[in-house]
Design a protein around this motif. Structure first.
Motif, short mmCIF file in Angstrom:
data_model
loop_
_atom_site.label_atom_id
_atom_site.label_comp_id
_atom_site.label_asym_id
_atom_site.label_seq_id
_atom_site.Cartn_x
_atom_site.Cartn_y
_atom_site.Cartn_z
N VAL A 27 -37.35 -0.75 6.77
CA VAL A 27 -37.16 0.68 6.47
C VAL A 27 -38.47 1.45 6.60
O VAL A 27 -38.51 2.55 7.17
CB VAL A 27 -36.55 0.83 5.05
CG1 VAL A 27 -36.49 2.29 4.63
CG2 VAL A 27 -35.17 0.20 5.01
N LYS A 28 -39.56 0.87 6.09
CA LYS A 28 -40.85 1.57 6.09
C LYS A 28 -41.29 1.90 7.53
O LYS A 28 -41.67 3.03 7.83
CB LYS A 28 -41.89 0.66 5.43
CG LYS A 28 -43.08 1.41 4.89
CD LYS A 28 -43.96 0.50 4.06
CE LYS A 28 -45.41 0.76 4.48
NZ LYS A 28 -46.25 -0.38 4.38
N LYS A 48 -38.96 4.46 9.21
CA LYS A 48 -39.26 5.80 8.67
C LYS A 48 -40.49 6.38 9.37
O LYS A 48 -40.50 7.53 9.78
CB LYS A 48 -39.54 5.69 7.17
CG LYS A 48 -38.51 6.39 6.33
CD LYS A 48 -38.93 6.41 4.90
CE LYS A 48 -37.83 7.06 4.10
NZ LYS A 48 -37.89 6.72 2.71
N LYS A 49 -41.50 5.54 9.49
CA LYS A 49 -42.75 5.97 10.14
C LYS A 49 -42.46 6.45 11.57
O LYS A 49 -42.96 7.49 12.00
CB LYS A 49 -43.72 4.79 10.17
CG LYS A 49 -45.12 5.24 9.92
CD LYS A 49 -46.12 4.22 9.56
CE LYS A 49 -46.50 3.07 10.19
NZ LYS A 49 -47.42 2.14 9.95
N GLU A 103 -40.59 9.73 11.48
CA GLU A 103 -41.46 10.85 11.07
C GLU A 103 -42.39 11.30 12.21
O GLU A 103 -42.93 12.39 12.16
CB GLU A 103 -42.28 10.43 9.85
CG GLU A 103 -41.46 10.57 8.57
CD GLU A 103 -42.05 9.80 7.39
OE1 GLU A 103 -41.35 9.69 6.37
OE2 GLU A 103 -43.19 9.31 7.52
N LYS A 105 -31.62 6.75 11.62
CA LYS A 105 -31.73 7.70 10.52
C LYS A 105 -30.87 7.26 9.33
O LYS A 105 -31.31 7.25 8.19
CB LYS A 105 -31.28 9.09 11.00
CG LYS A 105 -32.45 9.93 11.49
CD LYS A 105 -32.09 11.30 12.01
CE LYS A 105 -31.17 12.12 11.19
NZ LYS A 105 -30.83 13.42 11.74
N VAL A 117 -32.29 4.52 7.07
CA VAL A 117 -33.45 4.74 6.18
C VAL A 117 -33.19 5.84 5.14
O VAL A 117 -34.08 6.18 4.37
CB VAL A 117 -34.72 5.08 6.98
CG1 VAL A 117 -35.08 3.93 7.90
CG2 VAL A 117 -34.57 6.37 7.78
#
Ligand code: SF4
Length: 495
Positions: free
Chosen positions: A281-282, A285-286, A289, A491, A494
């Motif tokens: 997930v991390k 997400k990165k 973003e 999307k 996360v």
């Protein structure tokens, strides 16, 4: 059995593997079915163009009865000096047609034409076999050469065959191979004698099955393998695969105990243990973003042909003829679409580039899947059209790669089978979604089919073109739609 009738292609096939020649003769139905249509078409066009390389020539027409070709050649040989294409000779059942034969009063020169941009070892065998046949017949062979495509050639105006082709003199190599070829022909004949129709040769698979060419009988010779086996690991080198295979480590169950690259072991483990998808997930997400709205999803279709068709193209240069573009202007905004498909009878690049800069405003985030390809296509357009260059390069500078989360295994599901290609990722993310299944498309299902279809349009009636153009549009549209769905899926994961 009499001595087998060899030709240069049969000799080369047996040079790769004796069993291949045997299979051609007795079990050709077992061939894998992949189409090599475009390879043959390129070869045919290159051969045609090269014919005139040395000026005026005579052509020996193909005849099912090869003796007719040999006797026609014999007649033409008397008219030296001349150039004879497809000059045909036979020595002790070893037949060959020389692509271009320069027939001088004091001897002959052999020119073997290839549609490749480099000279490979198997081409040396091919040309040396022809030297062997002519030399054995008593001809004074002054020169043996490979004619191949010059990758650096850039067409400007009329094609210049003398610049398009490179000629490599391999006479010394051909001379040095005389004995080797004689021995190989003896070996082929013994092999064929020892293996009549009912006796399938027992030849082990190995690196010779994929080099220089992937053998048509690979699936047949591998035989029945366990469901998950070493050949199902997509990015592992054949060298490693055959090493494991020959030591009996074929099944994933055996392979999991081996010291292998962590990605291979992950694929094996996910498959054997039927693991649930791994989602970092991390990292995802990165990645998300790093994107911004409005967000564009771009995919090109290109073709590459041996003989450059337009100005400022080179042999096998990727020429874009189509793109699909989905876009979303704001978070949770409506999905919009634009597309371009060139007319079949003109250089597609200028119109495509003009449309692209209209369709994608500057400084916007553009997603591609495996962006190095899209970037290289756009950069070539930028070089070609200085007036559009700044905008085009701006698009590449703002490009992000949707493949990254999958290539880096931030998202991995066992259905991906170790691959991060969209064709594997998609069914893994959206199992049983008919709208995202390329098999459900008509006529065009992959990039190769798309380029072949586009190239075939030129010679078609309008109605027929219409149907195929619709299939091309649907195919490319699915490519970018699949990217949109993939992005949405990431999307969701996360949230
Ligand atoms: S698959 Fe390998 S062993 Fe079988 S015919 Fe082809 S090259 Fe020979």
């Amino acid at each position: 059995m009499d001595k087998i009738y060899l030709s240069k292609s049969r000799y080369c096939r047996a040079f790769q593997c004796n069993k291949m020649l045997w299979m051609d003769r007795f079990m050709s139905d077992e061939k894998d079915s992949e189409s090599k249509e475009s390879v043959f078409e390129n070869g045919r066009k290159v051969g045609e163009l090269a014919k005139g390389l040395f000026g005026k020539y005579v052509n020996i027409e193909y005849n099912e009865d090869l003796n007719v070709m040999v006797s026609e050649t014999f007649k033409e040989m008397k008219n030296s000096p001349n150039v004879i294409n497809e000059a045909s000779f036979c020595f002790d059942n070893n037949f060959c047609s020389v692509d271009i034969l320069k027939n001088d009063t004091d001897g002959v020169e052999i020119y073997e034409v290839k549609s490749s941009t480099h000279v490979t070892d198997i081409y040396l065998e091919d040309a040396s076999y022809q030297y062997f046949v002519l030399k054995s017949l008593g001809y004074n062979v002054k020169k043996v050469c490979i004619v191949y495509l010059n990758k650096e050639y850039i067409r400007k105006g009329k094609l210049e065959p003398d610049k398009l082709f490179n000629i490599k003199d391999i006479t010394e190599i051909a001379i040095s191979k005389m004995e080797e070829i004689n021995n190989k022909i003896t070996e082929i004949n013994e092999f064929m004698k020892e293996h009549p129709e009912e006796k399938v040769p027992n030849v082990k698979v190995g690196i010779h099955c994929v080099k220089p060419y992937l053998c048509d009988y690979f699936k047949f010779c591998l035989g029945k393998l366990p469901k998950n086996n070493v050949f199902d690991i997509p990015n592992m080198s054949f060298k490693t695969k055959f090493k494991l295979y020959s030591s009996g480590k074929v099944d994933f169950k055996d392979l999991r105990k081996e010291k292998l690259n962590k990605n291979y072991l992950q694929q094996i483990e996910f498959e054997l243990d039927e693991k649930e998808p791994k989602i970092d997930v991390k990292e995802i997400k990165k990645f998300l973003e790093s994107l911004s709205y409005p967000l564009y999803f771009l995919d090109f279709e290109t073709f590459d042909v041996a003989i450059p068709e337009y100005d400022y193209t080179s042999p096998y240069m990727q020429v874009p003829f189509q793109y699909s573009l989905h876009y979303i202007t704001k978070e949770n905004g409506k999905l919009m679409h634009k597309e371009f498909l060139a007319e079949a009878n003109e250089d597609p690049r200028r119109k495509l580039a003009e449309r692209l800069v209209k369709d994608i405003p500057k400084d916007l985030c553009v997603l591609a899947y495996n962006m190095s390809f899209e970037k290289s296509v756009i950069k070539k357009l930028a070089k070609l059209y200085p007036d559009l260059s700044e905008h085009l390069l701006n698009i590449t500078e703002n490009m992000k790669d949707l493949m990254v989360p999958f290539r880096k295994r931030h998202y991995y599901a066992r259905q991906m089978q170790g691959s991060y290609s969209i064709k594997y990722v998609l069914p893994a993310l959206f199992q049983d979604d008919k709208n995202l299944d390329y098999h459900n498309l008509d006529l065009v299902h992959n990039g190769k089919e798309a380029s072949n279809t586009f190239l075939s349009l030129k010679n078609m009636a309008e109605e027929e073109q219409k149907v195929l153009r619709e299939s091309l549009l649907k195919y490319c549209r699915l490519d970018t739609y699949a990217m949109v769905k993939t992005f949405e899926k990431l999307k969701e994961e996360v949230l």
